[in-house]
Design an enzyme around this catalytic site. Sequence first.
Site, PDB file in Angstrom:
ATOM      1  N   ILE A 160       0.849  -1.193   0.000  1.00 26.33           N
ATOM      2  CA  ILE A 160       0.000   0.000   0.000  1.00 26.33           C
ATOM      3  C   ILE A 160       0.886   1.245   0.000  1.00 26.33           C
ATOM      4  CG2 ILE A 160      -1.894   1.182   1.120  1.00 26.33           C
ATOM      5  CD1 ILE A 160      -2.500  -1.657  -0.017  1.00 26.33           C
ATOM      6  N   GLU A 161       1.010   1.861  -1.174  1.00 24.48           N
ATOM      7  CA  GLU A 161       1.907   3.003  -1.343  1.00 24.48           C
ATOM      8  C   GLU A 161       1.213   4.334  -1.100  1.00 24.48           C
ATOM      9  OE1 GLU A 161       5.005   2.538  -1.689  1.00 24.48           O
ATOM     10  OE2 GLU A 161       5.177   0.483  -2.412  1.00 24.48           O
ATOM     11  N   GLY A 162      -0.099   4.344  -1.081  1.00 22.61           N
ATOM     12  CA  GLY A 162      -0.826   5.588  -0.866  1.00 22.61           C
ATOM     13  C   GLY A 162      -2.290   5.301  -0.617  1.00 22.61           C
TER      14      GLY A 162
END
Length: 538
Positions: A160-162
């Site tokens: 989950i990068e953002g």
Amino acid sequence: MVFIEKAIGITAILSFLSTQVLAASIPSNAVAQYWGQNSALDQQNLAHYCDGSSDVFLVSFLTDFNVGGLPNLNFANACTDVFSGTTLLNCPQIGADIKTCQSKGKKVLLSLGGAAGSYGFTSDAQATTFANTLYGMFGKGTHQYRPFGDAVIDGFDLDIEGGGPTGYATLINSLRSLDANVLITGAPQCPYPDAMLGDAMNKASFDAVWVQFYNNYCSVTGGNFNFDAWNTWATQTSTNKNVKVFLGLPGSSSAAGSGYVGYSQIQSTVNSLHQYSSFGGVMFWDASQSYSNTEVSPDLAAAVGTFVHGGSSGGGSTSTTTTSAKPTTTATPTTTSASSSAVSSTTSASSTPSSSPGTCVTNGEACSTQGKYVCSGNSFAICDHGAWVLQGCGSGLTCFPTTDGASVYCAQPSSGSGSTCTNANAVPAAPKAYKSALVQAQLSVANATETSWSAVVNARRLKTLPFGSKVVVHFKLPSHMTIDSVSNGRVIQNGTLASVQITNPHKKSMDLLFTLNGSVEKGTVFVAPTSSNIKFQS
């Protein structure tokens, strides 16, 4: 894109699923590989990589959640067919490869998120709904659409990068309520705690985390390597005290903006990490990179696999983990803003940092390498004609090594007054991250010389609205400094004001990584803009 329709007999699926037994474990002394994004542009099918070198495969990515509907998948060149009347990929070859890999004892997980796409939750209720979708489409359920056919993945990975932290603890706990044996892993970035997964990591049970020690200040070589912080989380804070922490690395120099290290550095780092009870092995981004990297014979993946599998617990051995879904304490995502400045250096790149945390020199003390820079507490020192010349970083700043370990720079620390000389074993403060209502970004100085500098900016969306196809970032700079170029874009500078216009290679994304290259006047100190002098326009 070819549109096809493939009927799957529910009875056949149920018959196959009834024979599947998933062991809730991640191998010890293991190598994990992300696969699916073709980052080296020569990606082979999944089964090609299921050899003795690697133990866990993270099929990437499910890029759009589309809660209540059908999610979107992206596996680059590995799958382009879709179910008739939908945009959902139908990937029977990947399904066959998953079963082939599992027959060889490999764990195969589906990775959610990644840099590209648009994802996230606005409520825990959405996360519960999505858990049922994942279980039905990829787990032991019987959804109408199963992209991998009757193959059943071993679990789910959260890269989950953002998009914000909402709902991920509920997603994990819901998945575990549907299947007690499901494996759950995550890929936090190395600044601790992770802005997106920090809350979930303290509320829900993870089997392993693949910490990304690249594209950030906390890489292996830069002097701010913080595996100890992640071990402390694993052994003292996490819900599952048997969770494994992996050393996440780029598979080659082209796999990341910064943080790549060669085989010899990987060996020495892994040897040092065996002191931590949580250490699980090495993760590579990605298989196409590590298997094609011939820096060491026959390739980096094989060499590291042989080395890691010779660890104290033996290659391929497993360690059963505890999978309690009960929450514990809550992690607070990072809420800081960025400011940093870098000091020029005449040294060449090296895998050995110029200075160690807590190391201090005094003004006039003898030195041997002309032009060398080292940190000295909150100050930095330059070796000039055989003697150290000590200079302060400036008010509110402290000294950090560059991420290549060859020079130093000055930056605003995330908290407190930064490094001191009173404790030789003290861990230096982290550089402070930039934060607005929509974006959090970490600027990491990769290298610096007398006249030039290079920095990697790792920006993450804090809401479910992704970055668009064009992103503009404004900087106010000191008069002696310029930004000369930016990856995937152009720079317009007028006096001390610079506008960086970036073409997003993903069209839309939750994370945006770009490299800045610039110049400073010789004999001056590079000073990066403070948080109040940076603005993300989109």
